[in-house]
Design an enzyme around this catalytic site. Structure first.
Site, PDB file in Angstrom:
ATOM      1  N   GLN A  93       2.822   4.333  -0.540  1.00 14.72           N
ATOM      2  CA  GLN A  93       3.646   5.179  -1.305  1.00 14.72           C
ATOM      3  C   GLN A  93       5.189   4.909  -0.829  1.00 14.72           C
ATOM      4  O   GLN A  93       6.195   5.071  -2.032  1.00 14.72           O
ATOM      5  CB  GLN A  93       3.516   6.785  -0.864  1.00 14.72           C
ATOM      6  CG  GLN A  93       2.196   7.122  -1.251  1.00 14.72           C
ATOM      7  CD  GLN A  93       2.068   7.150  -2.708  1.00 14.72           C
ATOM      8  OE1 GLN A  93       2.765   7.793  -3.357  1.00 14.72           O
ATOM      9  NE2 GLN A  93       0.718   6.508  -3.149  1.00 14.72           N
TER      10      GLN A  93
ATOM     11  N   HIS B 186       7.293   2.963  -3.501  1.00 14.25           N
ATOM     12  CA  HIS B 186       7.842   3.448  -4.684  1.00 14.25           C
ATOM     13  C   HIS B 186       9.282   3.218  -4.909  1.00 14.25           C
ATOM     14  O   HIS B 186       9.959   2.780  -5.814  1.00 14.25           O
ATOM     15  CB  HIS B 186       7.539   4.923  -4.588  1.00 14.25           C
ATOM     16  CG  HIS B 186       6.487   5.272  -5.344  1.00 14.25           C
ATOM     17  ND1 HIS B 186       6.505   5.281  -6.709  1.00 14.25           N
ATOM     18  CD2 HIS B 186       5.137   5.631  -5.058  1.00 14.25           C
ATOM     19  CE1 HIS B 186       5.003   5.906  -7.153  1.00 14.25           C
ATOM     20  NE2 HIS B 186       4.300   5.991  -6.082  1.00 14.25           N
TER      21      HIS B 186
ATOM     22  N   GLU C 192       4.959  16.275  -1.233  1.00 13.99           N
ATOM     23  CA  GLU C 192       4.355  16.152  -2.472  1.00 13.99           C
ATOM     24  C   GLU C 192       2.968  15.643  -2.229  1.00 13.99           C
ATOM     25  O   GLU C 192       2.158  16.254  -2.793  1.00 13.99           O
ATOM     26  CB  GLU C 192       5.224  14.932  -3.062  1.00 13.99           C
ATOM     27  CG  GLU C 192       4.454  14.646  -4.565  1.00 13.99           C
ATOM     28  CD  GLU C 192       5.344  13.486  -5.205  1.00 13.99           C
ATOM     29  OE1 GLU C 192       5.341  13.366  -6.357  1.00 13.99           O
ATOM     30  OE2 GLU C 192       6.012  12.735  -4.537  1.00 13.99           O
ATOM     31  N   HIS C 193       2.490  14.716  -1.703  1.00 17.21           N
ATOM     32  CA  HIS C 193       1.311  14.250  -1.292  1.00 17.21           C
ATOM     33  C   HIS C 193       0.978  14.364  -0.009  1.00 17.21           C
ATOM     34  O   HIS C 193       1.662  13.916   1.039  1.00 17.21           O
ATOM     35  CB  HIS C 193       0.976  12.622  -1.737  1.00 17.21           C
ATOM     36  CG  HIS C 193       1.593  12.450  -3.113  1.00 17.21           C
ATOM     37  ND1 HIS C 193       2.787  11.476  -3.301  1.00 17.21           N
ATOM     38  CD2 HIS C 193       0.945  12.393  -4.382  1.00 17.21           C
ATOM     39  CE1 HIS C 193       2.981  11.347  -4.796  1.00 17.21           C
ATOM     40  NE2 HIS C 193       1.888  11.819  -5.122  1.00 17.21           N
TER      41      HIS C 193
ATOM     42  N   ASP D  38      -2.666   9.250  -8.234  1.00 14.54           N
ATOM     43  CA  ASP D  38      -1.694   8.639  -9.028  1.00 14.54           C
ATOM     44  C   ASP D  38      -1.906   7.843 -10.303  1.00 14.54           C
ATOM     45  O   ASP D  38      -1.375   8.114 -11.257  1.00 14.54           O
ATOM     46  CB  ASP D  38      -0.622   7.667  -8.296  1.00 14.54           C
ATOM     47  CG  ASP D  38       0.306   8.107  -7.389  1.00 14.54           C
ATOM     48  OD1 ASP D  38       0.335   9.373  -7.442  1.00 14.54           O
ATOM     49  OD2 ASP D  38       0.973   7.391  -6.228  1.00 14.54           O
TER      50      ASP D  38
ATOM     51  N   HIS E 193      16.445  54.673 -25.170  1.00 14.48           N
ATOM     52  CA  HIS E 193      15.082  54.333 -24.916  1.00 14.48           C
ATOM     53  C   HIS E 193      14.072  55.658 -24.836  1.00 14.48           C
ATOM     54  O   HIS E 193      13.191  55.663 -25.308  1.00 14.48           O
ATOM     55  CB  HIS E 193      14.951  53.829 -23.560  1.00 14.48           C
ATOM     56  CG  HIS E 193      15.298  52.410 -23.427  1.00 14.48           C
ATOM     57  ND1 HIS E 193      16.554  51.934 -23.487  1.00 14.48           N
ATOM     58  CD2 HIS E 193      14.468  51.250 -22.985  1.00 14.48           C
ATOM     59  CE1 HIS E 193      16.619  50.655 -23.361  1.00 14.48           C
ATOM     60  NE2 HIS E 193      15.562  50.156 -23.113  1.00 14.48           N
TER      61      HIS E 193
END
Length: 440
Positions: A250, A253, A318-319, A352, A412
């Site tokens: 990862q 990335h 995230e992961h 992914d 109302h």
């Protein structure tokens, strides 16, 4: 006790980076709002050296891209899209429209209504992330979105054929070759050549993520999906090689992608750090991964799994790859994460690319309040009500009238009063006054 064997960049340094990105994006948005296509074209030339006659791909160009791929490549894309489509359809089928009679003559319900137009951003500057086409375009189509615009930056000076094929096979109605902030802003605000959309989805670098943040409100967004993050939770049931592979897988990335090891084994922590250094000497993407690991990588050692749980929920990554003797304990107890990958037989790369769950997930601790992209993100759950009898309208009207007057909403209240008079045979009810209770 929770202790760090390795820390990433300090919080203030990251905040300074965020400020610089924010200012850059604000300027680009203002410019495109003012000058439209001309500004889009200038930014595309500046950042991607790309200024075709038309950013929208023709059918002939799409067919050319597809024909350039091998049968094996096309079959692999079909496999991935089949898995994503199947799971998205299962999710969609779980979301039922409802209508129920809550009281005699009173019917309430909701419908899941697809959005009309969605813009999907597919990253492709450093790596051609064709998987993002499956995750966004295809999922939107399963939800029933009528118009899906997909865009990706050029790759080495031309449309990437695999990304184009994936976008087309996923069902994109319009395909653009346009990247960065200029792409998401053009889709959000609209130009002479690009009609605006109602929602922006898809991951991207820090500039794309910031653009989505600033555009939120003018259009919807899926979530804040910036540079990828990974957290590996491990005990001594696994080894340093597996932890290192899952962290570096990862970190490659981008240079700002946090990769964190959280463990209750100091021996595993040291073994993983040594293995990372070994693998960085042979990893083809080591130039990026090494920088990411040096500046954003962290190693945290705890004494108990309860401490690991506490830290994991604080990080809200995230992961989250869980490789412990009892990974289900974390599944049953963790609350803040984008997606869980349970046990050593699975990993983040499966999610992914092709296992079927969606890879667009919350970053920057957004997992504290949202999950990832899924078919439900493209649907608006809209309620309706229906009153079918005079008695029901009058009964609800009496309660509504008095509640409105508690709030000093006379107008109302009169809406309710009118129904009580007409359908409850109560001509005695005064205008703009609460409905009196019947005596006896």
């Amino acid at each position: 006790m929770i202790r760090y064997l390795k820390r990433g960049r300090d919080v203030q340094a990251r905040a300074d980076d965020d400020t610089a990105v924010r200012n850059t994006v604000e300027g680009i948005i203002r410019d495109i709002e003012t000058r439209g296509d001309a500004a889009v074209r200038e930014y595309s030339k500046k950042f991607d050296n790309w200024e075709p006659e038309d950013f929208r791909l023709s059918q002939a160009s799409i067919e050319k891209a597809i024909k350039s791929l091998s049968a094996r490549e096309l079959e692999d894309i079909r496999f991935a899209q089949t898995q994503v489509r199947n799971f998205a359809q299962i999710q969609r089928d779980s979301m039922l429209d409802v209508e129920v009679e809550t009281r005699p003559g009173v019917f309430l319900g909701h419908r899941h209504v697809p959005m009309n137009a969605v813009g999907c951003y597919i990253p492709g500057g450093k790596y051609p992330l064709l998987a993002s086409a499956h995750m966004s375009v295809l999922t939107a189509k399963v939800a029933g979105v009528k118009r899906v615009v997909a865009t990706a930056p050029p790759f080495h000076g031309e449309p990437h054929p695999a990304i184009v094929a994936a976008m087309h096979m996923a069902g994109a109605d319009e395909i653009l070759v346009l990247g960065g902030v200029q792409a998401v802003v053009a889709m959000a605000v609209g130009t002479n050549s690009i009609a605006p959309v109602d929602m922006l989805v898809g991951p991207g670098n820090m500039f794309v993520a910031e653009a989505k943040r600033q555009l939120f409100g003018r259009v919807g967004i899926d979530l804040f999906a910036g540079p990828t993050e990974t957290l590996v939770i491990a005990d001594d049931s696994v080894d340093g090689e597996m932890c290192a592979v899952d962290l570096l897988g990862q970190a490659e990335h981008g240079p700002t992608s946090p990769a964190v090891l959280l463990t209750d084994s100091e021996a595993l922590a040291h073994a993983t750090m040594a293995e990372i250094e070994r693998q960085l000497k042979i990893l083809p993407t080591a130039e990026i991964a090494a920088r990411s690991w040096a500046e954003f990588g962290e190693v945290i050692v705890c004494d108990t799994r309860e401490e690991m749980l506490q830290k994991a929920d604080e990080l809200a990554s995230e992961h989250v790859q869980v490789m412990t003797r009892d990974p289900d304990w974390f599944l049953n107890n963790m609350t803040n994460y984008g997606a869980l990958f349970l046990g050593p037989r699975t990993n983040v790369a499966f999610g992914d690319k092709c296992i079927g769950t969606n890879h667009t997930l919350p970053t920057n601790k957004a997992a504290r309040y949202t999950g990832g992209l899924w078919v439900g993100k493209f649907l608006k759950t809209c309620t309706f009500q229906r009153v079918t009898t005079d008695a029901a309208s009058a009964e609800i009207g009496e309660y509504c009238s008095r509640l409105c007057h508690m709030e000093n909403f006379a107008g109302h209240g009169e809406q309710a009063n009118l129904r009580v008079r007409r359908y409850g045979n109560r001509p005695d009810v005064p205008w703009y006054e609460p409905v009196p209770e019947l005596q006896g």
